[in-house]
Design a protein around this motif. Structure first.
Motif, PDB file in Angstrom:
ATOM      1  N   THR A 195       1.126  -1.459  -0.078  1.00  0.00           N
ATOM      2  CA  THR A 195      -0.206   0.103  -0.325  1.00  0.00           C
ATOM      3  C   THR A 195       1.205   1.359   0.407  1.00  0.00           C
ATOM      4  O   THR A 195       2.409   0.855   0.550  1.00  0.00           O
ATOM      5  CB  THR A 195      -0.768   0.083   1.112  1.00  0.00           C
ATOM      6  N   HIS A 196      -0.432   2.239   0.114  1.00  0.00           N
ATOM      7  CA  HIS A 196       1.271   4.312  -0.396  1.00  0.00           C
ATOM      8  C   HIS A 196       0.227   5.148   0.656  1.00  0.00           C
ATOM      9  O   HIS A 196       0.770   5.661   0.944  1.00  0.00           O
ATOM     10  CB  HIS A 196       1.002   4.163  -1.647  1.00  0.00           C
ATOM     11  N   GLU A 197      -0.294   3.417   1.142  1.00  0.00           N
ATOM     12  CA  GLU A 197      -1.387   4.357   2.412  1.00  0.00           C
ATOM     13  C   GLU A 197      -0.388   4.507   3.452  1.00  0.00           C
ATOM     14  O   GLU A 197      -0.482   3.467   4.713  1.00  0.00           O
ATOM     15  CB  GLU A 197      -2.708   3.966   3.316  1.00  0.00           C
ATOM     16  N   MET A 198       0.453   5.426   4.319  1.00  0.00           N
ATOM     17  CA  MET A 198       1.327   5.531   5.169  1.00  0.00           C
ATOM     18  C   MET A 198       0.849   5.331   6.577  1.00  0.00           C
ATOM     19  O   MET A 198       1.728   4.918   7.849  1.00  0.00           O
ATOM     20  CB  MET A 198       2.422   7.074   4.858  1.00  0.00           C
ATOM     21  N   GLY A 199       0.018   6.158   6.683  1.00  0.00           N
ATOM     22  CA  GLY A 199      -1.189   6.346   7.948  1.00  0.00           C
ATOM     23  C   GLY A 199      -1.521   4.936   8.323  1.00  0.00           C
ATOM     24  O   GLY A 199      -1.519   4.307   9.447  1.00  0.00           O
ATOM     25  N   PHE A 200      -1.969   4.308   7.348  1.00  0.00           N
ATOM     26  CA  PHE A 200      -2.231   1.996   7.651  1.00  0.00           C
ATOM     27  C   PHE A 200      -1.119   2.292   8.303  1.00  0.00           C
ATOM     28  O   PHE A 200      -0.513   1.092   8.647  1.00  0.00           O
ATOM     29  CB  PHE A 200      -2.548   2.040   6.603  1.00  0.00           C
ATOM     30  N   ALA A 201       0.029   1.637   7.416  1.00  0.00           N
ATOM     31  CA  ALA A 201       1.625   1.610   7.755  1.00  0.00           C
ATOM     32  C   ALA A 201       1.805   2.262   8.986  1.00  0.00           C
ATOM     33  O   ALA A 201       2.516   0.990   9.509  1.00  0.00           O
ATOM     34  CB  ALA A 201       2.576   1.723   6.384  1.00  0.00           C
ATOM     35  N   ARG A 202       1.783   2.593   8.902  1.00  0.00           N
ATOM     36  CA  ARG A 202       2.263   3.092  10.813  1.00  0.00           C
ATOM     37  C   ARG A 202       1.130   2.758  11.771  1.00  0.00           C
ATOM     38  O   ARG A 202       2.259   2.117  12.596  1.00  0.00           O
ATOM     39  CB  ARG A 202       2.424   4.932  10.818  1.00  0.00           C
ATOM     40  N   ASP A 203       0.191   2.577  12.084  1.00  0.00           N
ATOM     41  CA  ASP A 203      -0.681   2.747  12.667  1.00  0.00           C
ATOM     42  C   ASP A 203      -0.562   0.998  13.188  1.00  0.00           C
ATOM     43  O   ASP A 203      -1.007   1.007  13.882  1.00  0.00           O
ATOM     44  CB  ASP A 203      -1.883   3.297  11.987  1.00  0.00           C
ATOM     45  N   VAL A 204      -1.477   0.068  11.835  1.00  0.00           N
ATOM     46  CA  VAL A 204      -1.192  -0.731  11.634  1.00  0.00           C
ATOM     47  C   VAL A 204       0.032  -2.103  11.301  1.00  0.00           C
ATOM     48  O   VAL A 204      -0.369  -2.900  12.011  1.00  0.00           O
ATOM     49  CB  VAL A 204      -2.680  -0.588  10.250  1.00  0.00           C
ATOM     50  N   GLY A 205       0.260  -1.403  10.894  1.00  0.00           N
ATOM     51  CA  GLY A 205       2.081  -2.331  11.060  1.00  0.00           C
ATOM     52  C   GLY A 205       2.573  -2.980  11.564  1.00  0.00           C
ATOM     53  O   GLY A 205       2.540  -2.068  12.797  1.00  0.00           O
ATOM     54  N   ASP A 206       2.662  -4.976  12.040  1.00  0.00           N
ATOM     55  CA  ASP A 206       3.511  -4.880  13.157  1.00  0.00           C
ATOM     56  C   ASP A 206       5.046  -4.639  12.434  1.00  0.00           C
ATOM     57  O   ASP A 206       6.286  -4.365  13.422  1.00  0.00           O
ATOM     58  CB  ASP A 206       3.327  -6.203  12.620  1.00  0.00           C
ATOM     59  N   ARG A 207       5.630  -4.761  10.977  1.00  0.00           N
ATOM     60  CA  ARG A 207       6.476  -3.911  10.938  1.00  0.00           C
ATOM     61  C   ARG A 207       6.548  -3.388   9.196  1.00  0.00           C
ATOM     62  O   ARG A 207       4.992  -4.163   8.223  1.00  0.00           O
ATOM     63  CB  ARG A 207       7.221  -5.852  10.210  1.00  0.00           C
ATOM     64  N   VAL A 208       7.012  -2.681   8.606  1.00  0.00           N
ATOM     65  CA  VAL A 208       7.215  -2.362   6.926  1.00  0.00           C
ATOM     66  C   VAL A 208       8.357  -2.627   6.565  1.00  0.00           C
ATOM     67  O   VAL A 208       9.898  -2.797   7.336  1.00  0.00           O
ATOM     68  CB  VAL A 208       7.342  -1.176   7.517  1.00  0.00           C
ATOM     69  N   VAL A 209       8.333  -3.133   4.991  1.00  0.00           N
ATOM     70  CA  VAL A 209       9.409  -3.886   4.263  1.00  0.00           C
ATOM     71  C   VAL A 209       9.303  -2.930   2.875  1.00  0.00           C
ATOM     72  O   VAL A 209       8.473  -2.152   2.677  1.00  0.00           O
ATOM     73  CB  VAL A 209       9.157  -5.469   4.010  1.00  0.00           C
ATOM     74  N   PHE A 210      10.480  -1.961   2.959  1.00  0.00           N
ATOM     75  CA  PHE A 210      10.725  -1.456   1.938  1.00  0.00           C
ATOM     76  C   PHE A 210      12.257  -2.184   0.611  1.00  0.00           C
ATOM     77  O   PHE A 210      12.722  -2.636   0.669  1.00  0.00           O
ATOM     78  CB  PHE A 210      11.793  -0.278   2.380  1.00  0.00           C
ATOM     79  N   MET A 211      10.734  -2.061  -0.600  1.00  0.00           N
ATOM     80  CA  MET A 211      11.751  -2.805  -2.142  1.00  0.00           C
ATOM     81  C   MET A 211      11.826  -1.550  -2.357  1.00  0.00           C
ATOM     82  O   MET A 211      11.128  -0.771  -2.703  1.00  0.00           O
ATOM     83  CB  MET A 211      10.322  -3.527  -1.766  1.00  0.00           C
TER      84      MET A 211
END
Ligand SMILES: Nc1ncnc2c1ncn2[C@@H]1O[C@H](COP(=O)(O)OP(=O)(O)OP(=O)(O)O)[C@@H](O)[C@H]1O
Ligand SMILES: [Mg+2]
Length: 288
Positions: free
Chosen positions: A241-257
């Protein structure tokens, strides 16, 4: 040379998949500071990707060496620029694409290199939510959520209907079950697609930019449904996703490719606020 067909196979040098216990131990040590997942000593990752490579047409190398573990109940958000291989990685995990080399293991079972019959069995363990919904336009919301359950899982119509109603209610569409996709908004259609995926009770739920095709006012509802699923269910989710708010709030981990490899991964606040890789910093700077 006579009559002999020479097939060009790209030369790849990938070690065999690791022994399950050893892989789990290494993954545990590697991942425990990178994720909010509650690690339990001795557990194994539900998805294990080792040295995954994907080349199209024998020359375009799209995935170069992807290594990633996903743990049971973990929410992994995948970010990266266009063309970095995010969709290709998801499509390899549910075998919509055949990996060129490397290993994907689901609960320690290797899914790469299987026959087409086995691929069908494996694919039913994965749910996928696409940017474009992919609903059957001539079927109602209810029928869209039932059809995989009856045709693929061979459930009875009554059981499939009960499950479909439950999942449609969970995504806030209890009053729309008889509507067909053309009578629903994009956000509602995507919520049907999520209900359909969840109704199959997959081991892993894959999302490929589920809100990118939606008008901004509809994005919130879909993200809300995904957030509920992540926070109140025990679903394992890999979300591009490109939804950064979701990534920040809901993600346990963020992976950057980037360029077909995972260049950075970690806790959302670490990756967003203190990216270690210059490309991650550039990318986040360009979109936040
Ligand atoms: N079937 C295919 N045949 C040839 N090349 C392909 C195929 N599918 C993908 N590619 C190429 O692989 C690269 C990565 O594509 P992919 O769709 O995985 O990127 P992505 O990170 O999902 O990008 P986006 O953010 O735009 O969705 C692109 O350069 C694309 O052109
Ligand atoms: Mg993509």
């Amino acid at each position: 040379m006579f009559g002999k067909k020479h097939v060009h196979i790209p030369k790849v040098d990938v070690p065999p998949a690791m022994d399950a216990a050893e892989a789990a131990r290494i993954a545990f040590d590697h991942d425990k500071t990178l994720s909010k997942h509650h690690f339990v000593e001795g557990e194994h990752p539900v998805v294990r990707i080792e040295h995954l490579m994907k080349t199209f047409d024998g020359e375009t190398q799209v995935l170069r060496d992807v290594n990633l573990n996903v743990w049971n109940g973990e929410i992994v958000v995948v970010l990266g620029p266009s063309g970095s291989g995010k969709s290709t990685m998801l499509r390899c995990i549910n075998l919509l694409e055949t990996p060129t080399a490397g290993h994907i293991l689901i609960e320690d079972d290797e899914i790469t290199g299987k026959s087409s019959k086995e691929v069908g069995l494996i694919r039913r363990e994965m749910g996928m939510v696409f940017q474009s919904f992919n609903l059957f336009p001539h079927l109602s919301a209810l029928e869209n959520v039932m059809i995989g359950q009856t045709k693929v899982l061979k459930k009875s119509k009554d059981a499939a209907r009960a499950e479909a109603i439950k999942q449609l209610e969970a995504v806030g569409l209890g009053d729309r079950i008889d509507y067909k996709p053309p009578q629903l908004s994009g956000g509602q259609q995507q919520r049907v697609a999520i209900a359909r995926a969840v109704a199959m009770h997959p081991k892993v739920l894959l999302f490929d930019e589920p809100t990118s095709a939606l008008d901004p006012e509809l994005v919130r509802d879909v993200l809300g449904v995904m957030r509920d699923l992540a926070l109140h269910g025990d679903m394992t989710m890999i979300v591009v996703t490109h939804e950064m708010g979701f990534a920040r709030d809901v993600g346990d981990r963020v992976v950057f490719m980037e360029g077909g490899v995972v260049v950075e991964q970690g806790l959302p606040e670490e990756v967003f606020d203190h990216p270690k890789n210059e490309r991650t910093a550039q990318f986040l700077g360009s979109i936040e």
